[in-house]
Design a protein around this motif. Structure first.
Motif, PDB file in Angstrom:
ATOM      1  N   SER A 168      52.739 124.140 109.838  1.00  0.00           N
ATOM      2  CA  SER A 168      52.404 124.201 108.414  1.00  0.00           C
ATOM      3  C   SER A 168      50.918 124.370 108.165  1.00  0.00           C
ATOM      4  N   ARG A 169      50.132 124.557 109.230  1.00  0.00           N
ATOM      5  CA  ARG A 169      48.680 124.629 109.059  1.00  0.00           C
ATOM      6  C   ARG A 169      48.232 125.757 108.130  1.00  0.00           C
ATOM      7  N   PRO A 170      48.754 126.989 108.258  1.00  0.00           N
ATOM      8  CA  PRO A 170      48.290 128.038 107.345  1.00  0.00           C
ATOM      9  C   PRO A 170      48.580 127.722 105.879  1.00  0.00           C
ATOM     10  N   GLY A 171      49.774 127.205 105.600  1.00  0.00           N
ATOM     11  CA  GLY A 171      50.129 126.885 104.224  1.00  0.00           C
ATOM     12  C   GLY A 171      49.340 125.717 103.667  1.00  0.00           C
ATOM     13  N   ILE A 172      49.168 124.693 104.477  1.00  0.00           N
ATOM     14  CA  ILE A 172      48.395 123.536 104.024  1.00  0.00           C
ATOM     15  C   ILE A 172      46.937 123.913 103.821  1.00  0.00           C
ATOM     16  N   ARG A 173      46.405 124.730 104.707  1.00  0.00           N
ATOM     17  CA  ARG A 173      45.029 125.213 104.528  1.00  0.00           C
ATOM     18  C   ARG A 173      44.895 125.932 103.182  1.00  0.00           C
ATOM     19  N   ALA A 174      45.843 126.820 102.892  1.00  0.00           N
ATOM     20  CA  ALA A 174      45.796 127.556 101.628  1.00  0.00           C
ATOM     21  C   ALA A 174      45.901 126.616 100.433  1.00  0.00           C
ATOM     22  N   ALA A 198      39.206 122.550 104.459  1.00  0.00           N
ATOM     23  CA  ALA A 198      40.609 122.796 104.782  1.00  0.00           C
ATOM     24  C   ALA A 198      40.820 122.992 106.273  1.00  0.00           C
ATOM     25  N   ASP A 199      39.855 123.629 106.932  1.00  0.00           N
ATOM     26  CA  ASP A 199      39.991 123.849 108.375  1.00  0.00           C
ATOM     27  C   ASP A 199      39.975 122.529 109.135  1.00  0.00           C
ATOM     28  N   LEU A 200      39.163 121.588 108.686  1.00  0.00           N
ATOM     29  CA  LEU A 200      39.147 120.269 109.314  1.00  0.00           C
ATOM     30  C   LEU A 200      40.421 119.499 108.993  1.00  0.00           C
ATOM     31  N   ALA A 201      40.852 119.557 107.749  1.00  0.00           N
ATOM     32  CA  ALA A 201      42.024 118.782 107.328  1.00  0.00           C
ATOM     33  C   ALA A 201      43.268 119.141 108.124  1.00  0.00           C
ATOM     34  N   VAL A 202      43.428 120.424 108.445  1.00  0.00           N
ATOM     35  CA  VAL A 202      44.652 120.815 109.153  1.00  0.00           C
ATOM     36  C   VAL A 202      44.632 120.457 110.636  1.00  0.00           C
ATOM     37  N   THR A 203      43.498 119.958 111.128  1.00  0.00           N
ATOM     38  CA  THR A 203      43.474 119.488 112.518  1.00  0.00           C
ATOM     39  C   THR A 203      43.978 118.060 112.645  1.00  0.00           C
ATOM     40  N   ARG A 204      44.204 117.396 111.529  1.00  0.00           N
ATOM     41  CA  ARG A 204      44.620 115.988 111.592  1.00  0.00           C
ATOM     42  C   ARG A 204      45.839 115.723 110.720  1.00  0.00           C
ATOM     43  N   LEU A 205      46.804 116.634 110.794  1.00  0.00           N
ATOM     44  CA  LEU A 205      48.054 116.457 110.072  1.00  0.00           C
ATOM     45  C   LEU A 205      48.865 115.325 110.691  1.00  0.00           C
TER      46      LEU A 205
END
Length: 215
Positions: free
Chosen positions: A22-28, A43-50
């Motif tokens: 879900s990283r691309p969608g969550i980043r968007a 957003a790039d940092l946030a998706v590394t810690r899902l």
């Protein structure tokens, strides 16, 4: 003490970075949230810690008294930005199918907002037997126990804790933020590279189950 295998197991799966990428969608979605609120979110940092609840991530970017309101906004925006951009991880469909072929039930237990979790599995045609959201780490045990799950599969240390709290076997996949050795050190009973290895593992696990556990 972990649960023994049964002839018809119930297996729980985490969602983000276990069944889906879900990283691309969550980043968007985070990028759109930044634009909507005027508050920068990396957003790039946030998706590394899902894995942990949304409010924990938002607390890094928004004042405490705004987090609940912003979380509601993010969840409302999520279907527009995140669902179509999300893909199933390799082996996800086959893992669920393997549980079904063993006569068992496959459930999703996730910290994600339940309505959005259901949108993901529906969009990708994953078709689990149940989707339970809004549960993180040890609280995942609530759903695992309620559904009689003997195995829980996840990518996060919180998933390992949830499985162990439930007395379920912890099967970790190294598709999230943690390396195999970190997952083992956290107490995972089994560590797989990804879900493509799960059907073979499940077959061997059920074959090795004591006869008493199959009654």
């Amino acid at each position: 003490m972990t649960a023994q295998a049964s002839a018809a197991p119930t297996v729980g799966f985490d969602l983000d970075m276990t069944l889906i990428d879900s990283r691309p969608g969550i980043r968007a979605c985070y990028q759109a949230l930044s634009e909507r609120t005027g508050t920068y979110v990396d957003a790039d940092l946030a998706v590394t810690r899902l894995g942990p609840p949304l409010v924990e991530e938002l607390a890094n970017w928004f004042p405490a008294d705004e987090v609940a309101e912003v979380a509601d906004l993010y969840r409302a925006m999520y279907p527009t930005y995140a669902v179509a951009a999300t893909t199933a991880l390799p082996g996800a469909r086959e893992a669920i199918a393997a549980v079904r072929e063993a006569g068992g039930r496959a459930i999703v237990v996730t910290a994600k907002y339940e309505a959005n979790a259901k949108l993901h599995v529906g969009h990708l045609g994953l078709d689990p037997d149940a989707v339970i959201g809004d549960l993180w780490a040890e609280r995942k045990a609530e759903a695992l126990r309620a559904h009689g799950a003997s195995v829980y599969v996840g990518d996060h240390l919180g998933d390992v804790r949830g499985a162990r709290t439930a007395g379920a076997l912890s099967v970790a996949v190294a598709t999230g933020p943690y390396a195999p050795e970190e997952l083992r050190a956290a107490g995972a009973d089994v560590v797989l590279a990804d879900l493509t290895e799960f059907p073979r593992w499940l077959s061997a696990y059920l074959d090795d189950a004591p006869e008493a556990a199959r009654a």
